[in-house]
Design an enzyme around this catalytic site. Structure first.
Site, PDB file in Angstrom:
ATOM      1  N   GLY A  16       0.776  -1.232   0.000  1.00 59.06           N
ATOM      2  CA  GLY A  16       0.000   0.000   0.000  1.00 59.06           C
ATOM      3  C   GLY A  16       0.809   1.284   0.000  1.00 59.06           C
ATOM      4  O   GLY A  16       0.329   2.306   0.482  1.00 59.06           O
ATOM      5  N   ASN A  18       1.591   3.156  -2.633  1.00 63.19           N
ATOM      6  CA  ASN A  18       0.844   4.109  -3.459  1.00 63.19           C
ATOM      7  C   ASN A  18      -0.451   4.522  -2.769  1.00 63.19           C
ATOM      8  O   ASN A  18      -0.847   5.684  -2.822  1.00 63.19           O
ATOM      9  CB  ASN A  18       0.537   3.527  -4.845  1.00 63.19           C
ATOM     10  CG  ASN A  18       1.645   3.819  -5.834  1.00 63.19           C
ATOM     11  OD1 ASN A  18       2.194   4.914  -5.878  1.00 63.19           O
ATOM     12  ND2 ASN A  18       1.970   2.828  -6.642  1.00 63.19           N
ATOM     13  N   LEU A  91      -8.365  -8.650 -12.009  1.00 66.30           N
ATOM     14  CA  LEU A  91      -9.114  -8.021 -13.088  1.00 66.30           C
ATOM     15  C   LEU A  91     -10.446  -7.526 -12.538  1.00 66.30           C
ATOM     16  O   LEU A  91     -11.154  -8.251 -11.837  1.00 66.30           O
ATOM     17  CB  LEU A  91      -9.351  -9.025 -14.215  1.00 66.30           C
ATOM     18  CG  LEU A  91     -10.001  -8.495 -15.485  1.00 66.30           C
ATOM     19  CD1 LEU A  91      -9.089  -7.493 -16.182  1.00 66.30           C
ATOM     20  CD2 LEU A  91     -10.328  -9.654 -16.428  1.00 66.30           C
ATOM     21  N   ASN A 106      -6.208   3.293 -12.855  1.00 68.55           N
ATOM     22  CA  ASN A 106      -5.149   2.389 -12.425  1.00 68.55           C
ATOM     23  C   ASN A 106      -3.802   2.972 -12.819  1.00 68.55           C
ATOM     24  O   ASN A 106      -3.715   3.786 -13.732  1.00 68.55           O
ATOM     25  CB  ASN A 106      -5.328   1.014 -13.094  1.00 68.55           C
ATOM     26  CG  ASN A 106      -4.348  -0.020 -12.568  1.00 68.55           C
ATOM     27  OD1 ASN A 106      -4.000  -0.040 -11.398  1.00 68.55           O
ATOM     28  ND2 ASN A 106      -3.892  -0.899 -13.446  1.00 68.55           N
ATOM     29  N   HIS A 108       0.130   1.650 -13.913  1.00 68.41           N
ATOM     30  CA  HIS A 108       0.927   0.491 -14.330  1.00 68.41           C
ATOM     31  C   HIS A 108       2.397   0.897 -14.339  1.00 68.41           C
ATOM     32  O   HIS A 108       2.726   1.981 -14.817  1.00 68.41           O
ATOM     33  CB  HIS A 108       0.484   0.012 -15.724  1.00 68.41           C
ATOM     34  CG  HIS A 108       1.165  -1.238 -16.141  1.00 68.41           C
ATOM     35  ND1 HIS A 108       0.824  -2.471 -15.625  1.00 68.41           N
ATOM     36  CD2 HIS A 108       2.188  -1.459 -17.002  1.00 68.41           C
ATOM     37  CE1 HIS A 108       1.602  -3.397 -16.163  1.00 68.41           C
ATOM     38  NE2 HIS A 108       2.443  -2.799 -17.003  1.00 68.41           N
ATOM     39  N   ASP A 149      -4.926  -3.635 -18.431  1.00 60.48           N
ATOM     40  CA  ASP A 149      -4.040  -2.583 -18.954  1.00 60.48           C
ATOM     41  C   ASP A 149      -4.404  -2.080 -20.348  1.00 60.48           C
ATOM     42  O   ASP A 149      -3.529  -1.615 -21.081  1.00 60.48           O
ATOM     43  CB  ASP A 149      -2.578  -3.074 -18.953  1.00 60.48           C
ATOM     44  CG  ASP A 149      -2.119  -3.510 -17.572  1.00 60.48           C
ATOM     45  OD1 ASP A 149      -2.526  -2.868 -16.584  1.00 60.48           O
ATOM     46  OD2 ASP A 149      -1.372  -4.497 -17.476  1.00 60.48           O
TER      47      ASP A 149
END
Length: 192
Positions: A16, A18, A91, A106, A108, A149
């Protein structure tokens, strides 16, 4: 005229880091409030990070996540307007992307479309960047759809990859980009 604060939920699976950057950024924010952190991992340190900011948490099973009632009910109870994935590995099911169209974001740890897709997360991405001999990598912040993604890209930032860099050093460079940009991009995305 008073503004209604947008209410976001964070989904996280791991430590966690982020999530904590986001929690700190929006703590006492005038227009955006984190109202819930959800995890598929009961031992995720992200849960403790949320507790530190007095943000309620919920843990769910794979069956609960696939069932459109349980998780969606939690989100609706908190009047969540936007969802932020922060190190979340599953997902997102179609009932959530349909209920929150263009309202799920999101990050990546690579420059999509390179090094994306199922199974490409964390150190796997940085190891692939190294093994492919890439001279740059970075972050991609994107909207979420029903495929890993492949949602519309909102923002990318890059960093140099040196020949001598290890995957861990690459990861450190990418983390610095994540911490510098993710919360600010979330803020712009929500306020726009």
């Amino acid at each position: 005229m008073s503004l209604t604060r947008k209410r976001i939920a964070i989904f996280a699976s791991g430590s966690g880091t982020n999530a904590e950057e986001i929690l700190a950024y929006f703590n006492r924010h005038s227009t955006i409030q984190v109202v819930l952190l959800l995890s598929n991992n009961p031992s995720a340190f992200a849960l403790a990070r949320a507790d530190k900011y007095n943000v309620p948490t919920k843990v769910f099973t794979k069956a609960q996540f696939k069932d459109s009632i349980v998780v969606l009910t939690w989100l609706q109870e908190k009047e969540v307007s936007h969802i932020v994935l922060a190190g979340f590995m599953w997902l997102v099911p179609s009932y959530l992307t349909q209920h929150y169209p263009d309202k799920i974001i999101n990050i990546h740890p690579a420059l999509l479309p390179k090094f994306g897709g199922k199974g490409m997360y964390g150190m796997r991405v940085h190891e692939a960047v190294k093994s492919e001999g890439e001279n740059e990598t970075g972050i991609t912040i994107h909207l979420v759809n029903e495929k890993y993604d492949e949602g519309r890209i909102l923002f990318q930032a890059s960093c140099e990859v040196l020949e001598a860099d290890s995957p861990r050093q690459i990861a450190d460079k990418v983390h610095a980009l994540e911490y510098a940009h993710y919360a600010k991009v979330i803020e712009r995305w929500i306020n726009d």
